[in-house]
Design an enzyme around this catalytic site. Structure first.
Site, PDB file in Angstrom:
ATOM      1  N   ASP A  31      -7.160  35.664   5.795  1.00 12.04           N
ATOM      2  CA  ASP A  31      -8.037  34.622   5.267  1.00 12.04           C
ATOM      3  C   ASP A  31      -8.505  35.012   3.874  1.00 12.04           C
ATOM      4  O   ASP A  31      -8.184  36.094   3.368  1.00 12.04           O
ATOM      5  CB  ASP A  31      -9.233  34.401   6.200  1.00 12.04           C
ATOM      6  N   GLY A  71       2.397  25.383   2.641  1.00 10.02           N
ATOM      7  CA  GLY A  71       1.980  24.025   2.964  1.00 10.02           C
ATOM      8  C   GLY A  71       0.623  23.686   2.397  1.00 10.02           C
ATOM      9  O   GLY A  71       0.073  22.626   2.696  1.00 10.02           O
ATOM     10  N   THR A  72       0.065  24.572   1.562  1.00  4.80           N
ATOM     11  CA  THR A  72      -1.229  24.315   0.938  1.00  4.80           C
ATOM     12  C   THR A  72      -1.054  23.335  -0.210  1.00  4.80           C
ATOM     13  O   THR A  72      -0.154  23.508  -1.040  1.00  4.80           O
ATOM     14  CB  THR A  72      -1.848  25.627   0.409  1.00  4.80           C
ATOM     15  N   THR A  73      -1.894  22.323  -0.280  1.00  2.00           N
ATOM     16  CA  THR A  73      -1.850  21.374  -1.386  1.00  2.00           C
ATOM     17  C   THR A  73      -3.040  21.621  -2.306  1.00  2.00           C
ATOM     18  O   THR A  73      -3.937  22.383  -2.002  1.00  2.00           O
ATOM     19  CB  THR A  73      -1.858  19.919  -0.879  1.00  2.00           C
ATOM     20  N   SER A  97       4.622  19.155   0.816  1.00  2.00           N
ATOM     21  CA  SER A  97       3.294  18.562   0.993  1.00  2.00           C
ATOM     22  C   SER A  97       3.024  18.273   2.458  1.00  2.00           C
ATOM     23  O   SER A  97       1.867  18.139   2.865  1.00  2.00           O
ATOM     24  CB  SER A  97       3.180  17.283   0.166  1.00  2.00           C
ATOM     25  N   ASN A  98       4.103  18.192   3.256  1.00  7.78           N
ATOM     26  CA  ASN A  98       3.951  17.911   4.683  1.00  7.78           C
ATOM     27  C   ASN A  98       5.186  18.425   5.403  1.00  7.78           C
ATOM     28  O   ASN A  98       6.308  18.079   5.026  1.00  7.78           O
ATOM     29  CB  ASN A  98       3.790  16.405   4.902  1.00  7.78           C
ATOM     30  N   HIS A 131      -7.443  10.975   6.489  1.00  8.90           N
ATOM     31  CA  HIS A 131      -7.408  12.321   7.052  1.00  8.90           C
ATOM     32  C   HIS A 131      -8.778  12.715   7.592  1.00  8.90           C
ATOM     33  O   HIS A 131      -9.770  12.024   7.362  1.00  8.90           O
ATOM     34  CB  HIS A 131      -6.960  13.344   6.002  1.00  8.90           C
ATOM     35  N   HIS A 132      -8.805  13.871   8.234  1.00 10.21           N
ATOM     36  CA  HIS A 132     -10.045  14.429   8.761  1.00 10.21           C
ATOM     37  C   HIS A 132     -10.977  14.834   7.615  1.00 10.21           C
ATOM     38  O   HIS A 132     -10.546  15.053   6.477  1.00 10.21           O
ATOM     39  CB  HIS A 132      -9.744  15.643   9.636  1.00 10.21           C
ATOM     40  N   LYS A 135     -10.456  17.958   5.180  1.00  9.39           N
ATOM     41  CA  LYS A 135      -9.410  18.028   4.154  1.00  9.39           C
ATOM     42  C   LYS A 135     -10.059  18.076   2.781  1.00  9.39           C
ATOM     43  O   LYS A 135     -10.859  17.218   2.431  1.00  9.39           O
ATOM     44  CB  LYS A 135      -8.457  16.843   4.264  1.00  9.39           C
ATOM     45  N   GLY A 141      -1.423  15.479  -0.464  1.00  7.45           N
ATOM     46  CA  GLY A 141      -0.127  15.797  -1.049  1.00  7.45           C
ATOM     47  C   GLY A 141       0.974  14.892  -0.534  1.00  7.45           C
ATOM     48  O   GLY A 141       1.909  14.547  -1.263  1.00  7.45           O
TER      49      GLY A 141
END
Length: 234
Positions: A31, A71-73, A97-98, A131-132, A135, A141
């Site tokens: 992290d 996968g981080t935008t 992006s996904n 989205h949630h 985000k 993305g």
């Protein structure tokens, strides 16, 4: 495979579960505040961290000859640098992006629909993504990738966040609602009808599975790739 996870939030935990189900081992969980972690035994890394550290995570993996799936935008201003660094270190890199297999098929459908619609100027084009509330970036993305796919096939020149009167710009509306994994809608609207395509994620499993499949595919390869390569869509 021995996998390092950069980012151990909800997505990281879902990736861990699916990777274990597929017979892999998680050898590092990293992290933002992690220190003194060991990467010497890692076969491949998967990054679902945060925009502020994604680029440094990617470069760290290049320097240690570890293939990395990102996968981080929200960090893409540095994407060109990442590609150059990958080539410099003869590394292996996938950014998407996904990673959902369904979304990547949806990208292809979006491109084909844009090709069909490019000469029908009575239709206006718009995008909406939901989205949630956790985000961090907007638009998503995935929405940007959809917009870019349309721009490549039509006379549209750019996208913007929110409603716009510019006929050369694709508006993207972003909504944040509690406990929504992700919904994307592409609309073509005229005075007489409307054509829509949409993708709705039911949970995070699809994103995580796609990321793990991408990592399996990337191991022992060299170069910069996309999910089109992974899915054989090129």
């Amino acid at each position: 495979m021995k996998i390092a996870l950069f980012g151990y939030g909800k997505m990281g935990k879902t990736i861990e579960r699916i990777a274990l189900e597929r017979g892999h081992t998680i050898v590092a969980k990293i992290d933002v505040d992690s220190k003194d972690y060991e990467l010497s035994e890692v076969d491949v890394a998967i990054d679902f961290s945060v925009p502020s550290v994604a680029f440094s995570n990617i470069n760290l993996c290049f320097s240690k000859n570890i293939p990395i799936v990102s996968g981080t935008t929200g960090w893409l201003k540095d994407f060109g640098k990442a590609v150059k660094n990958c080539e410099k270190h003869n590394g292996a890199f996938i950014y998407a992006s996904n990673y959902s297999l369904g979304v990547n098929l949806f990208f292809e459908l979006n491109t084909q629909l844009a090709k069909l619609m490019k000469d029908f100027n009575d239709y206006t084009i718009s995008l909406e993504e939901t989205h949630h509330t956790q985000k961090l970036d907007a638009p998503s993305g995935t929405a940007i990738t959809l917009a870019e796919g349309i721009i490549e096939q039509t006379t549209k020149e750019k996208w913007s966040l929110g409603v716009t009167e510019d006929e050369h710009t694709i508006p993207i509306v972003s909504k944040r609602i509690e406990n929504v994994p992700g919904t994307h809608v592409v609309s073509y609207t005229s005075s007489i009808d409307e054509i829509e395509i949409s993708h709705t994620a039911k949970n995070r499993d699809g994103f995580a599975l796609g990321a793990v499949i991408a990592a399996e595919w990337l191991k022992d390869k060299k170069g910069v790739f996309t999910m089109k390569d992974v899915l054989g869509l090129k």
